[in-house]
Design a protein around this motif. Structure first.
Motif, PDB file in Angstrom:
ATOM      1  N   UNK A   4      38.828 -62.668  17.071  1.00 40.56           N
ATOM      2  CA  UNK A   4      38.968 -61.260  16.689  1.00 40.56           C
ATOM      3  C   UNK A   4      40.014 -60.629  17.598  1.00 40.56           C
ATOM      4  N   UNK A   5      41.300 -60.688  17.242  1.00 40.88           N
ATOM      5  CA  UNK A   5      42.368 -60.240  18.138  1.00 40.88           C
ATOM      6  C   UNK A   5      42.298 -58.748  18.454  1.00 40.88           C
ATOM      7  N   UNK A   6      41.802 -57.952  17.524  1.00 37.77           N
ATOM      8  CA  UNK A   6      41.776 -56.502  17.747  1.00 37.77           C
ATOM      9  C   UNK A   6      40.820 -56.116  18.862  1.00 37.77           C
ATOM     10  N   UNK A   7      39.873 -56.976  19.169  1.00 41.71           N
ATOM     11  CA  UNK A   7      38.887 -56.675  20.209  1.00 41.71           C
ATOM     12  C   UNK A   7      39.189 -57.400  21.526  1.00 41.71           C
ATOM     13  N   UNK A   8      40.354 -58.084  21.602  1.00 44.55           N
ATOM     14  CA  UNK A   8      40.676 -58.850  22.807  1.00 44.55           C
ATOM     15  C   UNK A   8      41.958 -58.329  23.462  1.00 44.55           C
ATOM     16  N   UNK A   9      42.209 -57.054  23.313  1.00 42.79           N
ATOM     17  CA  UNK A   9      43.366 -56.421  23.947  1.00 42.79           C
ATOM     18  C   UNK A   9      44.677 -57.115  23.593  1.00 42.79           C
ATOM     19  N   UNK A  10      44.784 -57.529  22.324  1.00 47.50           N
ATOM     20  CA  UNK A  10      46.030 -58.139  21.861  1.00 47.50           C
ATOM     21  C   UNK A  10      46.236 -59.580  22.282  1.00 47.50           C
ATOM     22  N   UNK A  11      45.264 -60.211  22.928  1.00 53.24           N
ATOM     23  CA  UNK A  11      45.431 -61.595  23.394  1.00 53.24           C
ATOM     24  C   UNK A  11      44.863 -62.613  22.411  1.00 53.24           C
ATOM     25  N   UNK A  12      44.274 -62.149  21.308  1.00 55.12           N
ATOM     26  CA  UNK A  12      43.610 -63.075  20.394  1.00 55.12           C
ATOM     27  C   UNK A  12      44.560 -64.096  19.791  1.00 55.12           C
ATOM     28  N   UNK A  13      45.722 -63.641  19.275  1.00 56.26           N
ATOM     29  CA  UNK A  13      46.628 -64.563  18.606  1.00 56.26           C
ATOM     30  C   UNK A  13      47.367 -65.470  19.600  1.00 56.26           C
ATOM     31  N   UNK A  14      47.434 -65.044  20.858  1.00 55.21           N
ATOM     32  CA  UNK A  14      48.030 -65.922  21.858  1.00 55.21           C
ATOM     33  C   UNK A  14      47.211 -67.200  22.038  1.00 55.21           C
ATOM     34  N   UNK A  15      45.897 -67.081  21.785  1.00 47.61           N
ATOM     35  CA  UNK A  15      45.051 -68.261  21.889  1.00 47.61           C
ATOM     36  C   UNK A  15      45.430 -69.319  20.857  1.00 47.61           C
ATOM     37  N   UNK A  16      45.999 -68.870  19.749  1.00 46.38           N
ATOM     38  CA  UNK A  16      46.386 -69.823  18.705  1.00 46.38           C
ATOM     39  C   UNK A  16      47.413 -70.809  19.241  1.00 46.38           C
ATOM     40  N   UNK A  17      48.369 -70.332  20.037  1.00 48.00           N
ATOM     41  CA  UNK A  17      49.386 -71.228  20.597  1.00 48.00           C
ATOM     42  C   UNK A  17      48.757 -72.234  21.553  1.00 48.00           C
ATOM     43  N   UNK A  18      47.766 -71.773  22.311  1.00 49.47           N
ATOM     44  CA  UNK A  18      47.066 -72.709  23.200  1.00 49.47           C
ATOM     45  C   UNK A  18      46.342 -73.773  22.400  1.00 49.47           C
ATOM     46  N   UNK A  19      45.717 -73.363  21.299  1.00 52.53           N
ATOM     47  CA  UNK A  19      45.002 -74.313  20.444  1.00 52.53           C
ATOM     48  C   UNK A  19      45.955 -75.332  19.834  1.00 52.53           C
ATOM     49  N   UNK A  20      47.110 -74.882  19.343  1.00 54.27           N
ATOM     50  CA  UNK A  20      48.034 -75.792  18.684  1.00 54.27           C
ATOM     51  C   UNK A  20      48.687 -76.759  19.681  1.00 54.27           C
ATOM     52  N   UNK A  21      48.873 -76.314  20.924  1.00 53.90           N
ATOM     53  CA  UNK A  21      49.392 -77.233  21.932  1.00 53.90           C
ATOM     54  C   UNK A  21      48.388 -78.344  22.217  1.00 53.90           C
ATOM     55  N   UNK A  22      47.101 -77.972  22.228  1.00 53.67           N
ATOM     56  CA  UNK A  22      46.057 -78.950  22.496  1.00 53.67           C
ATOM     57  C   UNK A  22      45.772 -79.812  21.275  1.00 53.67           C
ATOM     58  N   UNK A  23      45.739 -79.178  20.119  1.00 54.04           N
ATOM     59  CA  UNK A  23      45.442 -79.859  18.859  1.00 54.04           C
ATOM     60  C   UNK A  23      46.420 -79.356  17.806  1.00 54.04           C
ATOM     61  N   UNK A  24      47.529 -80.081  17.567  1.00 58.21           N
ATOM     62  CA  UNK A  24      48.574 -79.606  16.656  1.00 58.21           C
ATOM     63  C   UNK A  24      48.083 -79.328  15.240  1.00 58.21           C
ATOM     64  N   UNK A  25      46.970 -79.939  14.843  1.00 55.11           N
ATOM     65  CA  UNK A  25      46.488 -79.702  13.476  1.00 55.11           C
ATOM     66  C   UNK A  25      45.351 -78.683  13.443  1.00 55.11           C
ATOM     67  N   UNK A  26      45.018 -78.099  14.602  1.00 52.56           N
ATOM     68  CA  UNK A  26      43.954 -77.087  14.636  1.00 52.56           C
ATOM     69  C   UNK A  26      44.337 -75.833  13.850  1.00 52.56           C
ATOM     70  N   UNK A  27      43.328 -75.121  13.341  1.00 55.05           N
ATOM     71  CA  UNK A  27      43.543 -73.929  12.531  1.00 55.05           C
ATOM     72  C   UNK A  27      42.873 -72.718  13.205  1.00 55.05           C
ATOM     73  N   UNK A  28      43.477 -71.562  12.955  1.00 53.89           N
ATOM     74  CA  UNK A  28      42.938 -70.303  13.485  1.00 53.89           C
ATOM     75  C   UNK A  28      42.523 -69.403  12.328  1.00 53.89           C
ATOM     76  N   UNK A  29      41.284 -68.886  12.413  1.00 55.48           N
ATOM     77  CA  UNK A  29      40.776 -67.932  11.414  1.00 55.48           C
ATOM     78  C   UNK A  29      40.541 -66.605  12.137  1.00 55.48           C
ATOM     79  N   UNK A  30      41.082 -65.523  11.580  1.00 59.55           N
ATOM     80  CA  UNK A  30      40.940 -64.188  12.164  1.00 59.55           C
ATOM     81  C   UNK A  30      39.818 -63.441  11.443  1.00 59.55           C
ATOM     82  N   UNK A  31      38.909 -62.873  12.224  1.00 63.13           N
ATOM     83  CA  UNK A  31      37.866 -62.003  11.664  1.00 63.13           C
ATOM     84  C   UNK A  31      38.058 -60.597  12.235  1.00 63.13           C
ATOM     85  N   UNK A  32      37.730 -59.611  11.416  1.00 65.75           N
ATOM     86  CA  UNK A  32      37.939 -58.223  11.864  1.00 65.75           C
ATOM     87  C   UNK A  32      36.907 -57.314  11.201  1.00 65.75           C
TER      88      UNK A  32
END
Length: 416
Positions: free
Chosen positions: A101-129
């Motif tokens: 939920x990026x809106x509740x994480x002070x704008x850092x939510x989508x930055x986690x997606x890059x960390x996930x893809x570096x660790x697991x290139x085929x990982x997926x991110x789902x946004x809830x709001x």
């Protein structure tokens, strides 16, 4: 509060652990992580385990509600409320889907997606709001999210959309596995191809060499067959020696040549010769001298001897090599029934050497010539008893038929 090491939060599937989260109350999670046997991130989904999910939502009530829905669907789910804690888990474990939920994480939510893809290139991110803002959904999808789910959502719909995200991961995983197998197969095929190409090159080289050898052998056989047909009709020693020398000159070009015939007690005398470039006033002495130097050394020699250097010739005949200095020399005997019936020497300047295959041809020709010489001896001595015929050998033939003619015609040599 002092943090516990990450290894302390790992447990068997279905076992809940409490994770201290930097000043926050412990949250419940189920830790489970394995690597696929192929070495690629994660593993294929099964009926018992349908994926590994990381839930990053600051709202504790909402995170408990969502995690309950995921666990009810059979998903292994880890829950954190801070982006920093999520990064620690992402760096340590392998997740297929991250719900954030990026809106509740002070704008850092989508930055986690890059960390996930570096660790697991085929990982997926789902946004809830909590909002259904269209612009927020577009922004999330443009940032790389695979889905945007407004909250609250019906459990069945929520599980279905998470299942779809996991299916995308599983599809990518199968594709990556397939590509890995294909790459491995291509490497093996490439290696096999190189081996086959190398073997084909070797085979082609061997075939070319074999063809060359066969062609040379056929040429030699043709030459020997021609030589045999020419001398077979000669039953006169003088004409035979003349024919032999003429044939040799025609095949190899100008050369000095001498044919020595045995007299008695391993002594030889000059039977016929060709003078190409020797001084006329010394050629008779030279060739007569070689009769006692070279010819006796060929009595028991069945090979064609070849000398291309002064040193090699000196090792064979000693100081007498000076008579043939700077000459390419070929010397061989003509043997029949272990008896040397003639000794032949060919020599010319090393600046115009003989062909490399000539020695092999002369080896075959010597056998044919020896057989014809034996035939002539047999014909001319056929009126004698066997024992006397064996003792006479060349003597009677040489004295009766060739004394006058050979001395007159061959003693002076043949014109080259």
């Amino acid at each position: 509060m002092r943090k516990r090491p990450l290894s302390a939060i790992q447990s068997d599937p279905g076992t809940e652990q409490s994770v201290p989260t930097s000043g926050h109350e412990p949250v419940s999670l189920t830790a489970h992580c394995e690597m696929d046997q192929t070495g690629l991130p994660g593993r294929s989904l099964s009926s018992q385990e349908t994926g590994r999910v990381l839930l990053v939502i600051p709202d504790e009530l909402e995170s408990k509600r969502i995690s309950a829905m995921l666990r009810a669907a059979g998903y292994a789910c880890d829950v954190v409320t801070r982006a920093a804690d999520a990064r620690i888990l992402i760096d340590s474990l392998m997740y297929d889907v991250m719900i954030v939920s990026p809106s509740q994480l002070d704008g850092h939510g989508m930055e986690l997606r890059h960390s996930l893809r570096r660790r697991n290139p085929i990982g997926r991110t789902v946004v809830v709001s909590q909002s259904s803002n269209f612009e927020e959904a577009v922004q999330a999808l443009r940032a790389g999210a695979v889905d945007f789910i407004p909250l609250p959502a019906e459990p069945s719909e929520f599980r279905a959309r998470i299942a779809k995200a996991l299916q995308l991961v599983d599809s990518d995983r199968r594709r990556e596995n397939h590509l890995a197998r294909m790459k491995n197969l291509c490497r093996r095929l490439h290696s096999t191809r190189n081996q086959v190409v190398g073997q084909i090159d070797t085979l082609c080289t061997d075939l070319a060499d074999a063809y060359q050898e066969m062609a040379e052998h056929m040429t030699q056989l043709a030459t020997v067959a021609e030589f045999s047909a020419i001398i077979r009709q000669e039953l006169d020693i003088e004409e035979l020696l003349r024919t032999v020398l003429e044939y040799v000159l025609r095949k190899i070009g100008p050369t000095n040549a001498a044919i020595y015939l045995p007299d008695h007690d391993d002594e030889f005398s000059l039977g016929a010769y060709v003078n190409y470039d020797c001084p006329k006033d010394t050629v008779d002495y030279l060739l007569d001298h070689l009769a006692g130097v070279i010819a006796p050394r060929l009595i028991d020699e069945t090979r064609v001897l070849e000398f291309t250097s002064n040193r090699a010739l000196e090792q064979w005949i000693g100081e007498d090599a000076t008579w043939l200095s700077d000459s390419h020399v070929l010397a061989f005997g003509c043997h029949h029934n272990d008896e040397c019936l003639a000794a032949i020497v060919l020599f010319r300047d090393t600046q115009t050497p003989f062909d490399a295959e000539l020695a092999a041809v002369l080896g075959h020709m010597s056998i044919v010539l020896a057989r014809q010489l034996a035939q002539i001896i047999h014909v001319h001595n056929r009126h004698l008893p066997d024992e006397e015929r064996a003792q006479q050998g060349w003597q009677s033939l040489w004295q009766d038929d060739c004394d006058d003619d050979l001395d007159d015609d061959y003693g002076g040599g043949m014109a080259a």
